[in-house]
Design an enzyme around this catalytic site. Structure first.
Site, mmCIF file in Angstrom:
data_model
loop_
_atom_site.group_PDB
_atom_site.id
_atom_site.type_symbol
_atom_site.label_atom_id
_atom_site.label_comp_id
_atom_site.label_asym_id
_atom_site.label_seq_id
_atom_site.Cartn_x
_atom_site.Cartn_y
_atom_site.Cartn_z
ATOM 1 N N ASP A 42 37.377 49.015 63.306
ATOM 2 C CA ASP A 42 38.622 48.586 63.944
ATOM 3 C C ASP A 42 39.898 49.003 63.213
ATOM 4 O O ASP A 42 40.886 48.252 63.199
ATOM 5 C CB ASP A 42 38.633 47.064 64.122
ATOM 6 C CG ASP A 42 37.428 46.549 64.894
ATOM 7 O OD1 ASP A 42 36.661 47.362 65.435
ATOM 8 O OD2 ASP A 42 37.245 45.318 64.955
ATOM 9 N N LYS A 103 34.788 47.219 71.718
ATOM 10 C CA LYS A 103 34.143 45.910 71.647
ATOM 11 C C LYS A 103 35.169 44.810 71.849
ATOM 12 O O LYS A 103 36.370 45.009 71.647
ATOM 13 C CB LYS A 103 33.415 45.719 70.313
ATOM 14 C CG LYS A 103 34.300 45.661 69.073
ATOM 15 C CD LYS A 103 33.453 45.526 67.819
ATOM 16 C CE LYS A 103 34.287 45.478 66.539
ATOM 17 N NZ LYS A 103 35.051 44.241 66.381
ATOM 18 N N CYS A 136 36.136 40.478 61.385
ATOM 19 C CA CYS A 136 35.156 41.457 61.866
ATOM 20 C C CYS A 136 34.253 41.977 60.756
ATOM 21 O O CYS A 136 33.045 42.159 60.972
ATOM 22 C CB CYS A 136 35.877 42.608 62.561
ATOM 23 S SG CYS A 136 36.792 42.081 64.032
#
Length: 223
Positions: A42, A103, A136
């Site tokens: 990310d 996602k 995350c």
């Protein structure tokens, strides 16, 4: 069946999980390029203004990505809701990544990534970096541990919106069984020695020291 870390595990999976956890402890986290995969989590454009030390994290992430290409370590990239948060930062060298997945779950352990791992069963050591450390990255690490993978988090290529969140995420992951290390240490560990055919190319990558993400000033004393 039994539960570990909130994930239901069945006898066959549980046995593999136990064997891998024990093997990781016995090896002290020694890593081989042929058994590793790299997870880039990310690192997206819209996070740039809000993440602490973001330019330094991108710089260190790129060192890892360029080394992965030289060492034939496959790279998995995820993007958190890219429709709203934008794509991976353009300065990152992800052209050679094996899969790039959008996602909405915080963890990178989503069906497409699990399928890739299952298809490449020898890749039992996961090198993990990106953002945010306390969300995350942490959830990915814990999910991978539950599935029996050995997890190496690259501390100078991870960050959060606050140094406090980053520091205590590292502490929690270490206590859970994650190996914490730096980008340069991991690059040289994957090479294994100066006799590696790509060592001169790797030297060019690490010739300039890693960008400073001010870890020493912010880590808990008990880490």
């Amino acid at each position: 069946a039994f539960s570990s870390g909130g994930t239901t595990m069945y006898p066959g999976i549980a046995k593999q999980w136990y064997q891998r956890r024990v093997r990781g402890k016995m090896t002290g986290g020694r890593i081989l390029a042929a058994r590793a995969a790299m997870f880039c989590c990310d690192l997206q454009e819209l996070f740039r203004p809000s993440i602490r030390h973001f330019p330094a994290v991108l710089s260190n992430a790129n060192r890892l990505l360029e080394s992965a290409k030289l060492l034939d370590v496959p790279v998995v990239v995820t993007e958190q809701y890219p429709k709203g948060l934008g794509g991976t930062c353009s300065e990152l060298n992800i052209g050679h990544c094996k899969i790039k997945c959008p996602k909405t779950k915080f963890s990178m352990v989503i069906p497409d990534v699990q399928d890739y791992l299952n298809e490449n069963g020898k890749r039992k050591s996961i090198i993990l970096f990106g953002i945010e450390a306390h969300v995350c990255i942490q959830q990915t690490a814990l999910d991978l541990l539950t599935l029996g993978y050995e997890v190496h988090v690259i501390v100078d290529a991870c960050s959060s919106r606050t140094d406090t969140d980053r520091a205590f995420a590292f502490q929690r992951m270490r206590h859970a069984g994650v190996f914490l290390t730096t980008s340069e240490s991991m690059i040289l560990a994957l090479a294994g020695g100066s006799d590696h055919p790509q060592f001169r190319a790797l030297q060019k990558i690490i010739k300039t020291e890693a960008a400073d993400t001010q870890l020493i000033q912010t880590l808990p004393i008990s880490l």
